[in-house]
Design a protein around this motif. Structure first.
Motif, short mmCIF file in Angstrom:
data_model
loop_
_atom_site.label_atom_id
_atom_site.label_comp_id
_atom_site.label_asym_id
_atom_site.label_seq_id
_atom_site.Cartn_x
_atom_site.Cartn_y
_atom_site.Cartn_z
N VAL A 68 0.85 -1.18 0.00
CA VAL A 68 0.00 0.00 0.00
C VAL A 68 0.89 1.24 0.00
CG1 VAL A 68 -1.77 1.27 1.26
CG2 VAL A 68 -1.78 -1.23 1.27
N GLN A 69 0.63 2.17 -0.89
CA GLN A 69 1.43 3.39 -0.96
C GLN A 69 1.00 4.35 0.15
OE1 GLN A 69 4.08 3.86 -3.22
NE2 GLN A 69 3.65 1.67 -3.42
N ILE A 70 1.93 4.71 1.03
CA ILE A 70 1.65 5.60 2.16
C ILE A 70 2.41 6.90 1.94
CG2 ILE A 70 1.84 5.91 4.65
CD1 ILE A 70 -0.12 3.74 3.91
N ASN A 71 1.70 8.01 1.91
CA ASN A 71 2.29 9.33 1.66
C ASN A 71 2.50 10.05 2.98
OD1 ASN A 71 3.09 11.81 0.65
ND2 ASN A 71 0.99 12.46 0.19
N PHE A 72 3.75 10.14 3.43
CA PHE A 72 4.06 10.76 4.72
C PHE A 72 4.39 12.24 4.56
CE2 PHE A 72 4.81 6.37 6.10
CZ PHE A 72 4.27 6.40 7.36
N LYS A 73 4.12 13.01 5.62
CA LYS A 73 4.49 14.42 5.70
C LYS A 73 5.18 14.68 7.03
CE LYS A 73 0.87 16.20 2.66
NZ LYS A 73 -0.28 17.14 2.51
N HIS A 74 5.99 15.73 7.06
CA HIS A 74 6.69 16.11 8.29
C HIS A 74 5.74 16.88 9.21
CE1 HIS A 74 10.65 15.05 6.65
NE2 HIS A 74 10.28 15.64 5.54
N ALA A 75 5.70 16.50 10.48
CA ALA A 75 4.88 17.23 11.45
C ALA A 75 5.66 18.37 12.09
CB ALA A 75 4.36 16.28 12.53
N LEU A 76 6.99 18.34 12.01
CA LEU A 76 7.83 19.33 12.67
C LEU A 76 8.53 20.21 11.63
CD1 LEU A 76 9.41 17.03 15.42
CD2 LEU A 76 7.42 18.54 15.62
N ALA A 77 9.37 21.12 12.10
CA ALA A 77 10.13 22.02 11.24
C ALA A 77 11.62 21.70 11.38
CB ALA A 77 9.88 23.48 11.62
N SER A 78 12.35 21.81 10.28
CA SER A 78 13.79 21.56 10.28
C SER A 78 14.52 22.90 10.35
CB SER A 78 14.20 20.80 9.01
OG SER A 78 15.60 20.76 8.87
N ILE A 79 15.48 22.99 11.27
CA ILE A 79 16.26 24.23 11.45
C ILE A 79 17.73 23.91 11.19
CG2 ILE A 79 16.74 26.18 12.96
CD1 ILE A 79 13.74 25.68 12.43
N MET A 80 18.31 24.65 10.26
CA MET A 80 19.69 24.39 9.85
C MET A 80 20.48 25.70 9.87
SD MET A 80 20.80 22.56 6.29
CE MET A 80 22.11 21.36 6.28
N PHE A 81 21.75 25.62 10.21
CA PHE A 81 22.58 26.82 10.27
C PHE A 81 23.80 26.69 9.37
CE2 PHE A 81 20.37 26.99 14.36
CZ PHE A 81 19.97 28.32 14.40
N LYS A 82 24.17 27.82 8.76
CA LYS A 82 25.46 27.98 8.09
C LYS A 82 26.15 29.19 8.73
CE LYS A 82 23.66 26.43 3.60
NZ LYS A 82 23.51 26.80 2.16
N VAL A 83 27.46 29.26 8.60
CA VAL A 83 28.19 30.38 9.18
C VAL A 83 29.23 30.89 8.20
CG1 VAL A 83 27.90 29.75 11.61
CG2 VAL A 83 29.75 28.73 10.31
N LYS A 84 29.51 32.21 8.31
CA LYS A 84 30.57 32.82 7.52
C LYS A 84 31.04 34.08 8.23
CE LYS A 84 27.77 35.82 4.55
NZ LYS A 84 27.48 36.21 3.14
N ALA A 85 32.18 34.59 7.81
CA ALA A 85 32.67 35.88 8.31
C ALA A 85 32.04 36.99 7.49
CB ALA A 85 34.19 35.95 8.24
N ALA A 86 31.77 38.13 8.14
CA ALA A 86 31.13 39.25 7.45
C ALA A 86 32.07 39.95 6.48
CB ALA A 86 30.60 40.25 8.47
N ALA A 87 33.37 39.82 6.71
CA ALA A 87 34.35 40.48 5.84
C ALA A 87 35.68 39.74 5.96
CB ALA A 87 34.51 41.95 6.23
N ALA A 88 36.63 40.13 5.10
CA ALA A 88 37.96 39.54 5.15
C ALA A 88 38.79 40.33 6.16
CB ALA A 88 38.61 39.57 3.78
N TYR A 89 38.92 39.79 7.37
CA TYR A 89 39.65 40.49 8.42
C TYR A 89 41.11 40.05 8.39
CZ TYR A 89 34.89 41.41 9.99
OH TYR A 89 33.57 41.79 10.05
N ALA A 90 41.96 40.87 7.79
CA ALA A 90 43.37 40.53 7.63
C ALA A 90 44.03 40.36 8.99
CB ALA A 90 44.09 41.60 6.82
N GLY A 91 44.75 39.26 9.15
CA GLY A 91 45.50 39.03 10.38
C GLY A 91 44.64 38.63 11.57
#
Length: 285
Positions: free
Chosen positions: A98-121
């Protein structure tokens, strides 16, 4: 034909690529007359799980604190009026399921990070990212009408969830070694690489409004980072907090006022020497 329950709260497990999913101990057979309607949820034994005329429900479900122990809570649409597979299908695949179509009940939270600028040294590293004041407990109701072909309401709100409460702090990343940031190098938080890896763990949290008006609190991200340059004997630690709803300065980040079920929220954290910024992205999960 008379609406009786044929299978109730039956756990199915993956058998193999040929036989697919079935109960581990009890075989179930198609009735000779009439048809069956199926509905399912995952994981088996989830807190407060049940089924009524309106579909799947989870009463007082709690999202646990440890990300590794969080479940991708799933519910299915109904598979209506199924009979034994026809002969042609059975001949081609005796284990047709039987084909069962599932859905997510919750929310996925993901993070990426970077520097705002090129800070020399300067060496800039993120060592910890936390989500503060996030609701951890709530109740879900699928909200189906008990009629053939009914499907879950996908309205652009926080559908299905009510009575969210009990605020908790969730730690998305915590590593004293930190992630070394560069201005143009956006890294996934958990893996510290430019692409996600197989062991990347995201938070799976309760759908909710980001501004908790009942408690005058907002869901907040706290970022802990270190910076060091040649003039410093040792790195110094900075901590910054940003409210996700208003950004501490009014106006919603990208119009995101709530986390909705079935959505993935990817927050790119841009860390500078003075301020922290977010660049959010919402996708279907």
């Amino acid at each position: 034909a008379n609406g009786e329950v044929y299978m109730n709260n039956v756990e199915v497990q993956y058998t193999d690529a040929v036989k697919g999913w079935k109960n581990a101990t009890t075989p179930y057979f198609w009735p000779k007359n009439g048809s069956l309607t199926f509905i399912a949820y995952s994981p088996y034994g989830a807190t407060g799980a049940g089924v009524d005329a309106n579909g799947i429900k989870f009463t007082d479900y709690v999202v646990v604190e440890e990300p590794a122990n969080q479940n991708d809570l799933l519910f299915s649409e109904r598979a209506y009026n199924k009979e034994s597979v026809d002969q042609a299908t059975a001949d081609a695949d005796p284990y047709a399921g039987v084909q069962i179509n599932f859905k997510h009940a919750l929310a996925s939270i993901m993070f990426k990070v970077k520097a705002a600028a090129a800070y020399a040294g300067t060496t800039l590293k993120v060592t910890k990212v936390e989500i503060l004041n996030a609701y951890s407990k709530g109740s879900f109701s699928q909200g189906l009408t008990d009629a053939n072909s009914a499907v879950t309401d996908d309205a652009n709100t926080v559908p299905g969830w009510t009575n969210q409460d009990v605020e908790m702090t969730y730690v998305a990343y915590n590593n004293a070694a930190g992630i070394d940031l560069r201005a143009t190098d956006v890294k996934y938080l958990h893996s510290g690489t430019t692409t996600p890896t197989a062991n990347t763990t995201d938070l799976i949290l309760l759908p909710q409004a980001l501004n908790h008006t009942s408690t005058s609190k907002e869901v907040t991200v706290r970022v802990t980072y270190t910076l060091k340059n040649a003039d410093m004997a040792a790195p110094i630690t900075q901590v910054g907090e940003v409210e996700l709803a208003t950004g501490n300065a009014g106006g919603y980040f990208g119009g995101i006022e709530s986390w909705q079920r079935g959505k993935r929220y990817i927050y790119t954290i841009s860390v500078g020497l003075e301020e922290i910024y977010f660049d959010p992205l919402v996708t279907e999960w």
